[in-house]
Enzyme design. Structure first.
Site, PDB file in Angstrom:
ATOM      1  N   ASP A   7       9.266   5.161   9.822  1.00 37.06           N
ATOM      2  CA  ASP A   7       8.865   4.532  11.074  1.00 37.06           C
ATOM      3  C   ASP A   7       7.806   5.435  11.693  1.00 37.06           C
ATOM      4  O   ASP A   7       7.899   6.659  11.613  1.00 37.06           O
ATOM      5  CB  ASP A   7      10.071   4.365  12.004  1.00 37.06           C
ATOM      6  N   HIS A  11       0.825  -1.197   0.000  1.00 37.52           N
ATOM      7  CA  HIS A  11       0.000   0.000   0.000  1.00 37.52           C
ATOM      8  C   HIS A  11       0.869   1.261   0.000  1.00 37.52           C
ATOM      9  O   HIS A  11       0.670   2.178  -0.792  1.00 37.52           O
ATOM     10  CB  HIS A  11      -0.933  -0.025   1.205  1.00 37.52           C
ATOM     11  N   TYR A  40      -4.202   1.392  14.998  1.00 35.10           N
ATOM     12  CA  TYR A  40      -4.981   2.109  16.015  1.00 35.10           C
ATOM     13  C   TYR A  40      -6.077   2.988  15.397  1.00 35.10           C
ATOM     14  O   TYR A  40      -6.714   3.767  16.102  1.00 35.10           O
ATOM     15  CB  TYR A  40      -4.046   2.984  16.856  1.00 35.10           C
ATOM     16  N   ARG A  57       1.634  10.021   7.987  1.00 37.17           N
ATOM     17  CA  ARG A  57       2.458   9.460   6.912  1.00 37.17           C
ATOM     18  C   ARG A  57       2.309  10.283   5.640  1.00 37.17           C
ATOM     19  O   ARG A  57       3.266  10.589   4.952  1.00 37.17           O
ATOM     20  CB  ARG A  57       2.087   8.003   6.661  1.00 37.17           C
TER      21      ARG A  57
HETATM   22  P1  IMP Z   1       5.052   1.369  10.951  1.00 35.44           P
HETATM   23  O1  IMP Z   1       6.340   2.007  11.407  1.00 35.44           O
HETATM   24  O2  IMP Z   1       4.421   2.088   9.796  1.00 35.44           O
HETATM   25  O3  IMP Z   1       5.192  -0.102  10.736  1.00 35.44           O
HETATM   26  O4  IMP Z   1       4.012   1.541  12.155  1.00 35.44           O
HETATM   27  C1  IMP Z   1       4.238   0.982  13.446  1.00 35.44           C
HETATM   28  C2  IMP Z   1       2.894   0.713  14.121  1.00 35.44           C
HETATM   29  O5  IMP Z   1       2.207   1.950  14.341  1.00 35.44           O
HETATM   30  C3  IMP Z   1       1.928  -0.149  13.302  1.00 35.44           C
HETATM   31  O6  IMP Z   1       2.111  -1.503  13.583  1.00 35.44           O
HETATM   32  C4  IMP Z   1       0.577   0.341  13.775  1.00 35.44           C
HETATM   33  O7  IMP Z   1       0.217  -0.313  14.965  1.00 35.44           O
HETATM   34  C5  IMP Z   1       0.816   1.793  14.103  1.00 35.44           C
HETATM   35  N1  IMP Z   1       0.442   2.647  12.952  1.00 35.44           N
HETATM   36  C6  IMP Z   1       1.279   3.175  12.030  1.00 35.44           C
HETATM   37  N2  IMP Z   1       0.614   3.930  11.156  1.00 35.44           N
HETATM   38  C7  IMP Z   1      -0.679   3.861  11.525  1.00 35.44           C
HETATM   39  C8  IMP Z   1      -1.872   4.429  10.989  1.00 35.44           C
HETATM   40  O8  IMP Z   1      -1.879   5.164   9.977  1.00 35.44           O
HETATM   41  N3  IMP Z   1      -3.007   4.144  11.641  1.00 35.44           N
HETATM   42  C9  IMP Z   1      -3.053   3.351  12.744  1.00 35.44           C
HETATM   43  N4  IMP Z   1      -1.980   2.794  13.275  1.00 35.44           N
HETATM   44  C10 IMP Z   1      -0.791   3.045  12.673  1.00 35.44           C
END
Ligand code: IMP
Length: 194
Positions: free
Chosen positions: A69, A12, A152, A179
């Site tokens: 991250d 995605h 979340y 993001r």
């Molecule tokens: P990552 O660094 O993008 O892998 O995010 C780490 C963790 O943060 C993920 O496993 C989710 O639990 C949470 N997370 C990251 N981005 C989002 C989002 O856009 N919505 C909800 N939870 C998020």
């Protein structure tokens, strides 16, 4: 055309960034590189973990790279789960487990339970190391609502909206998300390159 690795296999995120950059820059994923290594995320900051991933690709493949991250920082918990958001309820915790634990930790904490999502992107290119940050303020709701998104999203309500992230369309969420904002800054930087 310039080539840049995005140290991720999240389909995605990859297609979103490819769509924005068009044919100006070719974005290569870890699986395109046949890299199936578990890159250890051992830092205690988002910046540190993003940099570990970008540096790993640079050092092992000699290619310029960026990595992201993300963490959810909850004010009443002193900024937790933050960099540990994916593993809040344990090493292999599901999104469901993490959401349940967060609601449990906040039980008894009166609204508004302020929180913010923060994303850091680290980029290593011919000019050095660069960081791009995006964040969105909001609050943790009392219960889950909505079934879009992931993580979340069902309990995070961004400031100025009545709905949680999980009740918004993907496009609506991307236009205001942590993001999305970090990616916009990265894209602006890349588009301004000679
Ligand atoms: P990552 O660094 O993008 O892998 O995010 C780490 C963790 O943060 C993920 O496993 C989710 O639990 C949470 N997370 C990251 N981005 C989002 C989002 O856009 N919505 C909800 N939870 C998020």
């Amino acid at each position: 055309m310039k080539k840049l690795v995005f140290a991720s296999n999240n389909a995605h995120k990859l297609s979103e960034i490819r769509a924005i950059l068009g044919d100006r820059i070719e974005i290569i994923s870890l699986s395109d590189l046949q890299c199936h290594d578990e890159i250890p995320e051992t830092a205690d900051t988002l910046e540190g973990n993003a940099l570990i991933k970008a540096r790993y690709v640079w050092e092992h493949y000699g290619l310029y790279c960026f990595a992201d991250d993300t963490g959810l920082e909850v004010e009443a918990l002193g900024g937790a789960p933050g960099v540990y958001s994916a593993r809040f309820a344990g090493e292999h915790a599901s999104f469901e487990d993490n959401v349940s634990l967060l609601l449990e930790r906040l039980s008894g904490v009166a609204a508004p339970r302020r929180a913010r999502f923060r994303t850091v992107i680290a980029l290593i290119d011919e000019y050095g190391t660069h960081f791009f940050e995006g964040s969105v303020d909001g609050e943790i709701t009392l219960e889950r609502s909505g079934d879009h998104g992931f993580g979340y999203d069902p309990i995070f309500r961004p400031e100025g909206r009545e709905e949680t992230f999980a009740q918004l369309t993907e496009q609506e969420k991307n236009s205001m998300s942590h993001r999305g904002r970090a990616v916009q800054k990265l894209v602006r930087y890349l588009q301004a390159l000679p």
